[in-house]
Structure formats: structure tokens, C-alpha cells
Design a protein around this motif. Structure first.
Motif, PDB file in Angstrom:
ATOM      1  N   CYS B  31       0.846  -1.205   0.000  1.00  0.00           N
ATOM      2  CA  CYS B  31       0.000   0.000   0.000  1.00  0.00           C
ATOM      3  C   CYS B  31       0.880   1.253   0.000  1.00  0.00           C
ATOM      4  O   CYS B  31       1.816   1.385   0.778  1.00  0.00           O
ATOM      5  N   LEU B  32       0.538   2.161  -0.917  1.00  0.00           N
ATOM      6  CA  LEU B  32       1.330   3.391  -1.079  1.00  0.00           C
ATOM      7  C   LEU B  32       0.795   4.525  -0.231  1.00  0.00           C
ATOM      8  O   LEU B  32       1.336   5.628  -0.271  1.00  0.00           O
ATOM      9  N   GLN B  33      -0.306   4.270   0.439  1.00  0.00           N
ATOM     10  CA  GLN B  33      -0.965   5.347   1.186  1.00  0.00           C
ATOM     11  C   GLN B  33      -1.328   6.524   0.267  1.00  0.00           C
ATOM     12  O   GLN B  33      -1.221   7.689   0.649  1.00  0.00           O
ATOM     13  N   CYS B  34      -1.770   6.193  -0.938  1.00  0.00           N
ATOM     14  CA  CYS B  34      -2.126   7.247  -1.888  1.00  0.00           C
ATOM     15  C   CYS B  34      -3.497   7.830  -1.589  1.00  0.00           C
ATOM     16  O   CYS B  34      -3.813   8.934  -2.028  1.00  0.00           O
ATOM     17  N   GLY B  35      -4.329   7.050  -0.891  1.00  0.00           N
ATOM     18  CA  GLY B  35      -5.635   7.577  -0.492  1.00  0.00           C
ATOM     19  C   GLY B  35      -6.708   7.512  -1.566  1.00  0.00           C
ATOM     20  O   GLY B  35      -7.816   7.998  -1.365  1.00  0.00           O
ATOM     21  N   MET B  36      -6.385   6.901  -2.714  1.00  0.00           N
ATOM     22  CA  MET B  36      -7.398   6.838  -3.781  1.00  0.00           C
ATOM     23  C   MET B  36      -8.615   6.032  -3.350  1.00  0.00           C
ATOM     24  O   MET B  36      -9.751   6.366  -3.684  1.00  0.00           O
ATOM     25  N   ILE B  55      -5.288   0.331   6.683  1.00  0.00           N
ATOM     26  CA  ILE B  55      -3.961  -0.270   6.489  1.00  0.00           C
ATOM     27  C   ILE B  55      -2.916   0.512   7.306  1.00  0.00           C
ATOM     28  O   ILE B  55      -2.050  -0.082   7.954  1.00  0.00           O
ATOM     29  N   CYS B  85      -7.326   0.899  -6.705  1.00  0.00           N
ATOM     30  CA  CYS B  85      -6.078   0.759  -5.958  1.00  0.00           C
ATOM     31  C   CYS B  85      -4.900   0.456  -6.898  1.00  0.00           C
ATOM     32  O   CYS B  85      -4.887  -0.566  -7.575  1.00  0.00           O
ATOM     33  N   SER B  87      -2.048  -0.534  -6.251  1.00  0.00           N
ATOM     34  CA  SER B  87      -1.256  -1.685  -5.817  1.00  0.00           C
ATOM     35  C   SER B  87      -2.015  -3.000  -5.976  1.00  0.00           C
ATOM     36  O   SER B  87      -1.506  -4.052  -5.607  1.00  0.00           O
ATOM     37  N   ILE B  89      -4.582  -4.202  -4.363  1.00  0.00           N
ATOM     38  CA  ILE B  89      -4.876  -4.869  -3.083  1.00  0.00           C
ATOM     39  C   ILE B  89      -6.357  -5.276  -3.051  1.00  0.00           C
ATOM     40  O   ILE B  89      -7.222  -4.474  -3.398  1.00  0.00           O
TER      41      ILE B  89
HETATM   42  S1  SF4 Z   1      -5.672   2.874  -3.068  1.00  0.00           S
HETATM   43 FE1  SF4 Z   1      -4.425   1.077  -2.538  1.00  0.00          FE
HETATM   44  S2  SF4 Z   1      -2.376   1.875  -2.375  1.00  0.00           S
HETATM   45 FE2  SF4 Z   1      -3.691   3.645  -2.291  1.00  0.00          FE
HETATM   46  S3  SF4 Z   1      -4.091   3.969  -0.086  1.00  0.00           S
HETATM   47 FE3  SF4 Z   1      -5.708   2.688  -0.848  1.00  0.00          FE
HETATM   48  S4  SF4 Z   1      -5.019   0.613  -0.420  1.00  0.00           S
HETATM   49 FE4  SF4 Z   1      -3.196   1.927  -0.327  1.00  0.00          FE
END
Ligand code: SF4
Ligand code: SF4
Lengths: 254, 400
Positions: B31-36, B55, B85, B87, B89
């Protein structure tokens, strides 16, 4: 503290009720039984008391089809002992006989507090609780919706019609007719019930002879009959609604 | 050097580890913590811990805080987060469903949801209706609907009807329409009647995995009793369960959603579509047909085959479709979610349908007609908007 919860199964009203050929009882083959809703609350209340440190919970039930599920579910919620009373339940049983059977057996458990559902929708001859209390020579409080136990007494909240609530002390041992547990009966995930089925033990004991004296005899059972004063509106929803509005107008309600 | 061993893993650690199962679970670590995810989530703004933040909580070892919040129940398992996401996930299936599962195991179940789960446990259907009456919707209708074990022992097609399509009065209309279409096409089919149980998919995504498994096993038993070529269903949730999840339990049967089944027979169907259905139609992609299973073209092809129909798209359509709010337990959390959000996604969706210029909102999932019709009643400017399953529109066009 020894908490005992006698429970019974009642017809599930989700299924049609069919009257058998005798015309005086429900056809057992068409019946589907479920735990009496108020007994479910009694189980919950007992477990809530246990969780507050009040000892062990024993659930007792007549050994009829569907009872295993009810007992295992109670165990998954936290009941400690599960007991089935075997006997000739095939022809149904009234509350006079059931209360005697319960009294006879429950006495051997030396209960300090008995919690049972305050009523059931198929009670034709009074509720089980007061009769049980009478046979055991214990005090009874019904319509209870909250219990706190002290050393040798219980403080109970009893509901009266019109929203009045009384708080009263009862000396133990006593029988309580539970209207509602302090919290709604909890949900147990199926995985927990299944795990319980593997570990919990169902004990069986023979029930005493069924002794029905004192109970009324059902002579005839029948579906509600259309009275002469009732008008049944036929047709589709729109037609019925239109006619209904007309009637309200005719009667001066609208 | 001695490698330290964790003797007593915390709840945080066991939960985090439980997500990381193959084939895609371990991606949670990327997880990139991008917040999408949180941004696209229809109820992300109400959640204390939308997926990305959940996460982050796991990484900070404060997952107990997630368990203290009841806003996880705002998740309607719509797959929007999973779709965006970067990544890859499996947020809907794994993270959100597992968090709900833990809440259920800890006894924190909203009352409305509890009733639905208890109904599924006891009656095999979420509506709490008599399982004996599961095929009652076929009574007194013109179309012939054979039942396995009664009229037929084998058929080319097993029509898995599902809970809402069997019992909900509004959705029964769709079922009857589908029976008419199958009859008109001369399809050799049968239903399971009282042998059928709910598919359990939404219960699973609401965190009751054990219940899902019990229902799946019951259905498997019923499927195995009869001979048939494939399963078809009008319910994308059932389709998703039978296609993607039942096989993980060793229950493998070919299954298609009815839009796929009918799109394949479009040439046979077209000559039957005689009556024009006028007005603009917009199609709402059900989450479990679209995002979860990538079926976007078939329902549109069916609608375009209807004479007079003009298809228009809403601002969110296809992969970006906006959930009706019914998935993942949302169907049974109406009051709970209203209290938290004071709005319904079905109402937003109906507004989008109006903005598209459509007069008919076409759907292809049994959750939707009741949800959108309710929304039409509460959104002032929506009055007059028709909500129709694709099948119902086909039948309208077939009628003499
Ligand atoms: S979209 Fe995926 S990568 Fe981005 S914060 Fe949410 S879980 Fe993490
Ligand atoms: S599945 Fe939908 S509702 Fe649930 S967290 Fe993801 S975007 Fe939000």
C-alpha cells in the motif's frame, strides 16, 4: 450462583399452521418449531448475569426436534450445561404438564435463580413460569426486564402497562418470567455454533410422567371465521384502495 | 545472532497476517498510502477508517481502534476501492470483509444486520420467509416454470433464482418476466424451488463467512441432485458467489448472468422485440456484474436491441458506476447507514439518472428495483422516473 433456564419450542409462524384430521390440534408434520422468543431473552439475561460474575448457566428443554440447535446456540452464547428431557412429547404438551416436568427435574439442580420466558404465543393454559414457581414453592415475578443479583436476593425491574416500571427485591431462590433481557439476544456467528457442536455436551435425563391435570382440553381448533359485519374488499390493489377511500368518505373519516 | 521469535502475536499482528494469503493478499504490504481508495469510496467520508487508513492503522499497530469504530459497517462492498487501488490490493474481499468478520466474532453486530443473518441461518433466505414457499412466485402466472425434482430431473439450464427474486414482491415481477423470456426462447430450464438457499455472498461480504459456507454447501447439495448444463441467474451477487467463491469450497459449476445468456441469443431475441419502448434509458452497472466481474457490454447490447430505445450514460458508468448501496450487508443496514450519513447512494444515483436525461433507469440486479424506486419517491425531481430491470424492458417490447 446456579442459574437455570427452562425453555420450550413453539410453532414458527413463518409456516402455515395446518389443523390435523382430529380438528383439535395442529398437524405436527406441517409444524416447524423454534425457540420461544421470550425464552431466548431469558437465556440472554442468564448469560449477562454470568458475565457479571454470577455463576453457571444451565439450559433445560424438552427433547423434541430442533432442540439441539437451540441448545448449541445457547452454549455458543455462553451457557455451561445443556440438558434435554426425554419423554413422550409427540402429542404435544400443555404448560401444566410441562411446568410439572420442569419442576420435578429442576429441583435436582438446586437452582438459585430460574429465568424463563414470561410467555409464549401458544400458551393456552397460563405461562410456565408461575406454575413452576408454585410447584417449587418459590416466589415469582413476571414481565421482568432487568435483573441484578446480590447475595441472596435479586433486584428486578418489572414492567407494568402504561409505561410504569417497578423495582423490587426478591429473595432467592426465585423464578423470574423474563419479558426482555437487558440487551437484545446476541448474534453468534455460525462458525462459533459449529465449534460448540464439537465440544459441548448434550446431557439427557428422562422426564417425569406427563401430568396434564388442570389444563383445559381443546375441543376444536379453527381458522378465524369471517364475521357477518366484516366486508372483504376484492380486486387488485388500486381497486381496493379506491373503494377504501370511498368508504372512509362515506363514513365521514375523510 | 539469535533471531527474536514472536511468541504471543497481538491481535493486530494476527489480523494483518490473515490478510496476506495468496494469490493477492500479500499485496496489502505494498500500500502506497495514496488515499485513492478512501477518496473513491461512496461512504469514505463517513468512515473513521476507510481502507487506506485501515492499512495505516495496521502498520501503526493500532488496529484495536478500528475495532472500536462501527463505521466499518458503512462499507457496501462496492469494489470501487479495489478497482482504483494502484497496488491491486483486494480491499473489498479481504480487508473490509475481514474487519467486519472480526466485528461479528466480537459480538458487535448492528441489530438490523443481525436479523438478516438470523433469517439466513434459520430459513435459508434473508427475508425470513418460509423456505417451503420459495417457488410460490410461480403460482398463477402464464409462463411455465418447471421445478427440478417435480416436473424435471434434468434440464439444459438450472435457473438459480435467489432470495429477493423469489420473495420480494417487486423483484418477483422481474422473475416472472424472465420466465416469459425463457419460455419465448424455448429454453429447456428448471428452478430448484424449496431446494434452493440464498447464495450467501452478501452475508460473506458482511463478515459472516461461516454462514456463507453453510449456504453454499446447501446449494451444492441441491445442484448435485440434478443434471444440467449450466446455471444462470438474474442475481449478480449469486453469479459472483457461484463463479468466483464456491469453487474455492470445491463447488464448481458453470454459471452465467442472464445478460450474458441472453446477449448470446440476441439474434433469436431480436425478432421478438416488436414494440418500441420510447424514451431515453440509462443503465446502472451493478457492482457485482461490472467491477467485480467485468461485464459491461452485454446488458447494453440487450437494451440497444429494443426498438425505440435510446441509451444514454450517467456521469458514473461502467467501471466508475456508483453503488446502489445494497451490497456487503448494505441491504440490511438501511437504518444504521441513514443514521450515520443521512443520505443514500441510491438517491445520488437517481439524481445522476435524471441529469443524464433518461426517463428510465435500467438495472440488472434484484437489489436495485426496490432501492431505486424508493429513491425515486424521496428525490423530488425524480418523480416520473421509471426503474426497470433489463428483462422487464425486453418483455415490454415483446408484448403484443
Ligand atoms: S488505493 Fe491502494 S495503495 Fe492507495 S491507499 Fe488505498 S489501499 Fe493503499
Ligand atoms: S468496497 Fe466500496 S464501500 Fe467498501 S470500502 Fe471499498 S469503496 Fe468503500
Amino acid at each position: 450462583m446456579n442459574l437455570v433456564v427452562p425453555i420450550k419450542l413453539v410453532p414458527d409462524l413463518v409456516e402455515e399452521l395446518v389443523i390435523d384430521a382430529s380438528g383439535a390440534r395442529l398437524d405436527p408434520d406441517a409444524l416447524r418449531l423454534k425457540l420461544n422468543e421470550f425464552d431466548d431473552h431469558a437465556i440472554e439475561q442468564a448469560i449477562l448475569l454470568k458475565e457479571k460474575g454470577a455463576g453457571q448457566v444451565t439450559v433445560v428443554a424438552p427433547d423434541i426436534e430442533g432442540v439441539d440447535d437451540a441448545l448449541f446456540t445457547a452454549a455458543a452464547k455462553g451457557a455451561d450445561r445443556l440438558i434435554k428431557l426425554t419423554g413422550n412429547w409427540n402429542n404435544g404438551v400443555n404448560n401444566h404438564a410441562l411446568a410439572r416436568v420442569f419442576a420435578n427435574f429442576v429441583e435436582t439442580l438446586r437452582p438459585e435463580l430460574i429465568l424463563t420466558g414470561v410467555q409464549a404465543h401458544n400458551d393456552l393454559d397460563g405461562a410456565v413460569g408461575p406454575q413452576l414457581a408454585e410447584h417449587l414453592g418459590m416466589p415469582y415475578v413476571g414481565y421482568v426486564s432487568g435483573v441484578v443479583v446480590f447475595d441472596n436476593k435479586a433486584q428486578v425491574r418489572k414492567e407494568f402497562p402504561g409505561g410504569l416500571i417497578a423495582e423490587m427485591d426478591v429473595v432467592l431462590p426465585a423464578v423470574l418470567g423474563i419479558q426482555a433481557a437487558e440487551k437484545p439476544p446476541r448474534y453468534v456467528p455460525i462458525s462459533k455454533v459449529r465449534a460448540t457442536m464439537k465440544t459441548a455436551k448434550l446431557e439427557t435425563f428422562p422426564a417425569a410422567e406427563l401430568e396434564t391435570a388442570g389444563a383445559p382440553t381443546t375441543v376444536r381448533l379453527f381458522q378465524p371465521e369471517t364475521g357477518a359485519r366484516a366486508t372483504m374488499l376484492a380486486g387488485d390493489a388500486d381497486a381496493v384502495a379506491t373503494r377504501l377511500v370511498e368508504i372512509f368518505r362515506e363514513q365521514g373519516i375523510l | 545472532m539469535t533471531i527474536p521469535t514472536i511468541t504471543n502475536p497481538s491481535f493486530n499482528e494476527t489480523f494483518y497476517a490473515s490478510l496476506q494469503t495468496p494469490p493477492t493478499g500479500e499485496r496489502v504490504r505494498t500500500c502506497l498510502q495514496c488515499g485513492m481508495c478512501s477518496g473513491v469510496c461512496p461512504f469514505g467520508y463517513v468512515m473513521d477508517f476507510p481502507p487506506g487508513r485501515m492499512i495505516a492503522a495496521l502498520r501503526s499497530e493500532i488496529f484495536d481502534r478500528v475495532m472500536k469504530s462501527d463505521t466499518v459497517w458503512m462499507c457496501v462492498a462496492c469494489y470501487a476501492c479495489t478497482e482504483v487501488c494502484p497496488s491491486g490490493i483486494p480491499l473489498t474481499e479481504k480487508l473490509m470483509a475481514r474487519a467486519k468478520e472480526e466485528l461479528i466474532l466480537s459480538g458487535a453486530v448492528p441489530a438490523e444486520l443481525q436479523l438478516a443473518l438470523e433469517n439466513s441461518q434459520r430459513y435459508g433466505n434473508v427475508l425470513g420467509q418460509s423456505p417451503r414457499k420459495r417457488a410460490d412466485w410461480t403460482k398463477g402466472i402464464q409462463a411455465t416454470v418447471p421445478v427440478f425434482g417435480k416436473e424435471k430431473k434434468s434440464a439444459e439450464v438450472l435457473w438459480y433464482v435467489g432470495d429477493y427474486a423469489s420473495y420480494h414482491p417487486r423483484v418477483q415481477t422481474t422473475s416472472r418476466a424472465f420466465a416469459q423470456v425463457l419460455n419465448a426462447l424455448g429454453v429447456d430450464f428448471a428452478i430448484l424451488g424449496s431446494d434452493e438457499s440464498g447464495d450467501g455472498d452478501s452475508q460473506r461480504l458482511a463478515g459472516e463467512r461461516g454462514l456463507f459456507e453453510v449456504l453454499a454447501a446447501k446449494n451444492a447439495q441441491a445442484f448435485r441432485k440434478y443434471k444440467f448444463g449450466e446455471i444462470i441467474t438474474t442475481d449478480p451477487h449469486a453469479f459472483n458467489a457461484i463463479k468466483n467463491v464456491y469453487p474455492t469450497l470445491g463447488i464448481s459449476f458453470p454459471v452465467r448472468h442472464y445478460t450474458q445468456f441472453l446477449a448470446e441469443r440476441l439474434e433469436q431475441l431480436k425478432p421478438l422485440l416488436k414494440q418500441p419502448v420510447n424514451g431515453k434509458i440509462t443503465f446502472h452497472d451493478p457492482c457485482y456484474l461490472g467491477r467485480a466481474n467485468n461485464i459491461y457490454d452485454e446488458p447494453r447490447a440487450l437494451l440497444q436491441a429494443i426498438p425505440g430505445a435510446e441509451l444514454v450514460e450517467m456521469s458514473h458508468s461502467g467501471k466508475t458506476s456508483l453503488c446502489c448501496g445494497g451490497g456487503g450487508g448494505g441491504m440490511w443496514l438501511e437504518g444504521f447507514q441513514w443514521e450515520k450519513a443521512h443520505t443514500r447512494t441510491s438517491e445520488w444515483r437517481v439524481r445522476e439518472a435524471i441529469a443524464s436525461g433518461a426517463t428510465t433507469l435500467a438495472v440488472a440486479c434484484p437489489y436495485e428495483p426496490p432501492r431505486f424506486e424508493d429513491a425515486v419517491k424521496t428525490v423530488r425531481e425524480a418523480s416520473g422516473m421509471e426503474v426497470r430491470d433489463v428483462i422487464e424492458l425486453l418483455v415490454e417490447s415483446m408484448e403484443q
